[in-house]
Design an enzyme around this catalytic site. Structure first.
Site, short mmCIF file in Angstrom:
data_model
loop_
_atom_site.label_atom_id
_atom_site.label_comp_id
_atom_site.label_asym_id
_atom_site.label_seq_id
_atom_site.Cartn_x
_atom_site.Cartn_y
_atom_site.Cartn_z
N HIS A 205 0.84 -1.20 0.00
CA HIS A 205 0.00 0.00 0.00
C HIS A 205 0.87 1.25 0.00
CE1 HIS A 205 0.19 1.35 4.31
NE2 HIS A 205 0.33 0.06 4.60
N ASP A 226 5.74 2.05 7.25
CA ASP A 226 4.37 1.68 6.93
C ASP A 226 3.76 2.68 5.95
OD1 ASP A 226 1.89 0.47 6.99
OD2 ASP A 226 1.32 1.31 8.93
N GLU A 260 -5.29 2.06 2.04
CA GLU A 260 -5.26 0.85 2.88
C GLU A 260 -5.56 1.17 4.32
OE1 GLU A 260 -3.13 -2.10 5.59
OE2 GLU A 260 -2.87 0.06 5.35
N GLU A 261 -5.01 2.29 4.80
CA GLU A 261 -5.09 2.60 6.22
C GLU A 261 -6.49 2.94 6.69
OE1 GLU A 261 -2.73 1.96 8.06
OE2 GLU A 261 -0.77 2.52 7.25
N ASP A 288 4.13 -5.44 3.33
CA ASP A 288 3.64 -4.36 4.20
C ASP A 288 4.51 -4.30 5.45
OD1 ASP A 288 2.24 -2.50 5.65
OD2 ASP A 288 0.29 -3.44 5.39
N HIS A 369 2.18 4.88 12.23
CA HIS A 369 1.00 5.73 12.40
C HIS A 369 1.26 6.95 13.27
CE1 HIS A 369 -1.59 1.85 11.70
NE2 HIS A 369 -0.97 2.26 10.60
#
Length: 417
Positions: A205, A226, A260-261, A288, A369
């Protein structure tokens, strides 16, 4: 090479603004963690026996949903997102995950070693690092931000440049995802020679998120691990394969998934479009998070759930044949419902599997994140990702195969039939 729109489905759906409400499909445990944020709208059980909940949440709170899953379950993802309850329930009715998990997939064989052995030493840490640095240099790659769109377009153009001069390679922006806002997915296709109707997919992603960003298009979300690291691994894999003049027997598609998130939206849109068009996808590799390792742990972990059984065995064989002799070790990890884009392919009935980074004994990279997901927090190196690029090359060579076998040395360009 000009940008082109994806051909599946034939008419892309224009991007639209996020609705006031979105509907999530998650495990019952994840829904309980969202207490006070999500409202249940239906209870279901998927074909593999997992209890699922369709719930409703304010679209502006999707970042909060991702944050709660991150904090309470120590993982990514955990849900699929849809604009309407009808779409969510249609998704559940068409669930083919049990078939995909248990199906005897294509015959996976290890008989293309000259190609793979030629590729593996060519992986360059500096090239992977440069791609991670570029992508994490955007303010964010959030699905609903201008930078999210611009970063996807950069990936498209960079991949297209690697394929310059190859008439058998096309690069597309896939926009047929109404829930992806203005962010497209990216698809690069290498046309197969003798088995062109059979498709091999390598995906990662391209978006990023900050769980404290409040849904703002201006949030700071570098997303180095990520999942800039996954896109960087795919980019290095593509560079090496194309530079060798390689032409696969099967058609290969490299994919950078949008959104994706916020509920696996980009990969789900593609997988469902391919299912509707009857595309014969024979193997999917998901990449990922690849750039973190700390402590005395295995080098790679095979995701055990929502993955095809035959393909998981094949991943183990690939690892033991190509990676173990270099001193690498492997383990396993149970990821949970909807934890990454391989779950989209599994739900659509396709054989998919994923290798994951191995962090310290407590899990993966602790700064995903957040504003701390940077190369600096990973020691300003992409060395952990090198082995993932090598694994991806082994997967590519042994699933897509080589049109003409060779006896060592550089692969020579051949003319496609």
């Amino acid at each position: 090479m000009e940008r082109t729109a994806a051909v599946l489905p034939a008419t892309p759906v224009p991007a639209t603004a996020s609705p006031r409400k979105v509907h999530l499909v998650s495990s019952r445990a994840t829904f309980r963690a969202l207490s006070g944020l999500a409202t249940a709208r239906g209870l279901h059980r998927d074909p593999s026996g997992t209890d699922l909940v369709v719930s409703e949440v304010d679209a502006a709170r999707l970042d909060d949903v991702a944050g709660i899953v991150h904090r309470t379950e120590q993982r990514c993802g955990g849900f699929f997102a849809f604009d309407t309850r009808a779409q969510a329930e249609a998704f559940l009715r068409s669930d083919r995950s049990a078939q995909a998990i248990a199906a005897t997939a294509a015959s996976y064989t290890l008989d293309n070693r000259p190609t793979v052995d030629h590729w593996l030493p060519q992986v360059r840490e500096a090239r992977i690092r440069d791609t991670i640095a570029h992508l994490s240099g955007y303010q964010n790659r959030y699905f609903a931000s201008p930078a999210g769109k611009a970063s996807a377009e950069w990936i498209h153009d960079h991949w297209a440049a690697l394929a310059a001069g190859r008439s058998d390679v096309t690069t597309e922006l896939f926009t047929a995802c109404p829930g992806c806002s203005t962010q497209p997915s990216v698809i690069l296709t290498i046309e197969g020679t003798t088995l062109r109707d059979e498709v091999v997919v390598l995906g990662a992603h391209l978006d990023s998120i900050n769980i404290n960003g409040g849904g703002s298009p201006g949030q700071a979300a570098p997303g180095a691990d990520d999942d800039a690291s996954g896109i960087a691994v795919l980019t290095e894999t593509l560079r090496i394969a194309l530079a060798s003049g390689w032409r696969p027997r099967r058609t290969v598609r490299f994919m950078g998934y949008a959104a994706e998130e916020v509920g696996l939206r980009g990969s789900n849109a593609i997988a469902q479009a391919y299912r509707g068009a009857g595309v014969d996808v024979v193997a999917v590799l998901q990449v990922d998070m690849t750039n973190y390792k700390a402590g005395p742990v295995q080098d790679m972990k095979l995701i055990t759930d929502y993955s095809n059984a035959s393909l998981k065995v094949f991943f183990e064989q690939l690892f033991d044949t190509y990676m173990a002799p270099m001193g690498y070790t492997r383990g396993t990890y149970t990821c949970g419902y909807g934890c990454s884009d391989h779950a989209s392919w599994t739900n659509a009935g396709y054989p998919a599997a994923m290798m994951f980074e191995a962090g310290d004994p407590g899990g993966s990279f602790p700064y995903i994140h957040t504003t701390g997901d940077t190369l600096a927090m990973m020691g300003n190196t992409a060395q952990p990702s090198v082995k993932f690029a090598q694994f991806a090359l082994a997967f590519l060579g042994e699933t897509a195969k080589t049109r003409a076998m060779h006896t060592g040395g550089p692969l020579l360009p051949v003319t496609a039939p």
